[in-house]
Design a protein around this motif. Structure first.
Motif, PDB file in Angstrom:
ATOM      1  N   HIS A  16      44.669  41.384  55.497  1.00 29.01           N
ATOM      2  CA  HIS A  16      45.051  42.993  55.608  1.00 29.01           C
ATOM      3  C   HIS A  16      45.027  43.436  56.943  1.00 29.01           C
ATOM      4  CE1 HIS A  16      45.820  41.526  51.408  1.00 29.01           C
ATOM      5  NE2 HIS A  16      46.188  42.916  51.433  1.00 29.01           N
ATOM      6  N   MET A  90      44.010  44.537  46.792  1.00 39.11           N
ATOM      7  CA  MET A  90      44.522  43.508  47.558  1.00 39.11           C
ATOM      8  C   MET A  90      45.284  43.127  46.157  1.00 39.11           C
ATOM      9  SD  MET A  90      42.245  41.942  50.601  1.00 39.11           S
ATOM     10  CE  MET A  90      41.521  42.986  50.868  1.00 39.11           C
ATOM     11  N   LEU A  91      44.793  42.540  45.496  1.00 35.84           N
ATOM     12  CA  LEU A  91      45.473  41.687  43.776  1.00 35.84           C
ATOM     13  C   LEU A  91      46.204  43.168  43.228  1.00 35.84           C
ATOM     14  CD1 LEU A  91      45.929  39.500  42.751  1.00 35.84           C
ATOM     15  CD2 LEU A  91      43.485  39.569  41.162  1.00 35.84           C
ATOM     16  N   ALA A  94      49.148  44.130  45.068  1.00 39.42           N
ATOM     17  CA  ALA A  94      50.319  42.752  45.559  1.00 39.42           C
ATOM     18  C   ALA A  94      50.881  42.879  43.541  1.00 39.42           C
ATOM     19  CB  ALA A  94      49.943  41.729  45.300  1.00 39.42           C
ATOM     20  N   ALA A  95      50.259  43.595  42.998  1.00 43.35           N
ATOM     21  CA  ALA A  95      51.186  43.323  41.672  1.00 43.35           C
ATOM     22  C   ALA A  95      51.908  44.598  41.321  1.00 43.35           C
ATOM     23  CB  ALA A  95      49.684  43.524  40.697  1.00 43.35           C
ATOM     24  N   ALA A 108      54.230  39.409  47.528  1.00 42.50           N
ATOM     25  CA  ALA A 108      53.481  39.749  46.841  1.00 42.50           C
ATOM     26  C   ALA A 108      53.130  38.573  46.429  1.00 42.50           C
ATOM     27  CB  ALA A 108      54.219  40.163  45.495  1.00 42.50           C
ATOM     28  N   GLN A 111      50.140  38.111  50.578  1.00 46.36           N
ATOM     29  CA  GLN A 111      49.682  39.793  49.465  1.00 46.36           C
ATOM     30  C   GLN A 111      48.120  39.208  48.851  1.00 46.36           C
ATOM     31  OE1 GLN A 111      51.273  43.569  49.631  1.00 46.36           O
ATOM     32  NE2 GLN A 111      49.084  43.842  48.776  1.00 46.36           N
ATOM     33  N   GLY A 112      48.957  38.467  47.724  1.00 44.04           N
ATOM     34  CA  GLY A 112      48.075  38.439  46.635  1.00 44.04           C
ATOM     35  C   GLY A 112      47.290  36.956  46.213  1.00 44.04           C
ATOM     36  N   LEU A 116      43.714  36.601  44.468  1.00 48.03           N
ATOM     37  CA  LEU A 116      43.313  36.320  43.027  1.00 48.03           C
ATOM     38  C   LEU A 116      42.670  35.017  43.576  1.00 48.03           C
ATOM     39  CD1 LEU A 116      43.580  35.618  40.789  1.00 48.03           C
ATOM     40  CD2 LEU A 116      46.476  34.276  41.763  1.00 48.03           C
TER      41      LEU A 116
END
Length: 128
Positions: A16, A90-91, A94-95, A108, A111-112, A116
């Motif tokens: 990030h 952050m998660l 992404a969602a 996504a 990023q996730g 996760l």
């Protein structure tokens, strides 16, 4: 297990920070435009929006890093709350990206993924 969770949280934070650099510092460069699939005109038009969004990513990385440091210093409750807030956001971002733009599924996932894994590992470590 908590060490693994913190490693993945740190990886998420580093990613990030990299996103911050792209969005806030190099948004109009050819390399960043290629990464985000924007034209020079689109990048120039959205420069201020990207600049602001980049700082959101930086702040999530900072919250996560402070949480990691707190856990390492023995303040597990406060640290875990900060790590969950940082990587959880952050998660969630992404969602939202995946839900709003299916063609951005790879972005996504990139990023996730670390957030996760960090969330799952930290939750399991704290439950044990």
């Amino acid at each position: 297990m908590i060490t693994a969770a913190l490693i993945f949280a740190a990886l998420a934070a580093v990613l990030h920070v990299y996103i911050f650099v792209m969005e806030s510092l190099t948004w109009t460069s050819p390399r960043t435009r290629a990464m985000f699939g924007t034209t020079a005109e689109e990048a120039e038009t959205t420069k201020l929006l990207a600049f602001n969004q980049g700082f959101y990513n930086l702040f999530l990385a900072i919250v996560t890093a402070v949480g990691i440091v707190a856990i390492c210093l023995g303040h597990t409750g406060v640290g875990a709350a900060l790590v969950f807030a940082g990587v959880g956001s952050m998660l969630a971002a992404a969602a939202v990206l995946l839900a709003s733009a299916r063609d951005k599924a790879r972005a996504a996932a990139t990023q996730g993924a670390f957030p996760l894994i960090a969330v799952v590992l930290l939750a399991v470590a704290l439950a044990a």
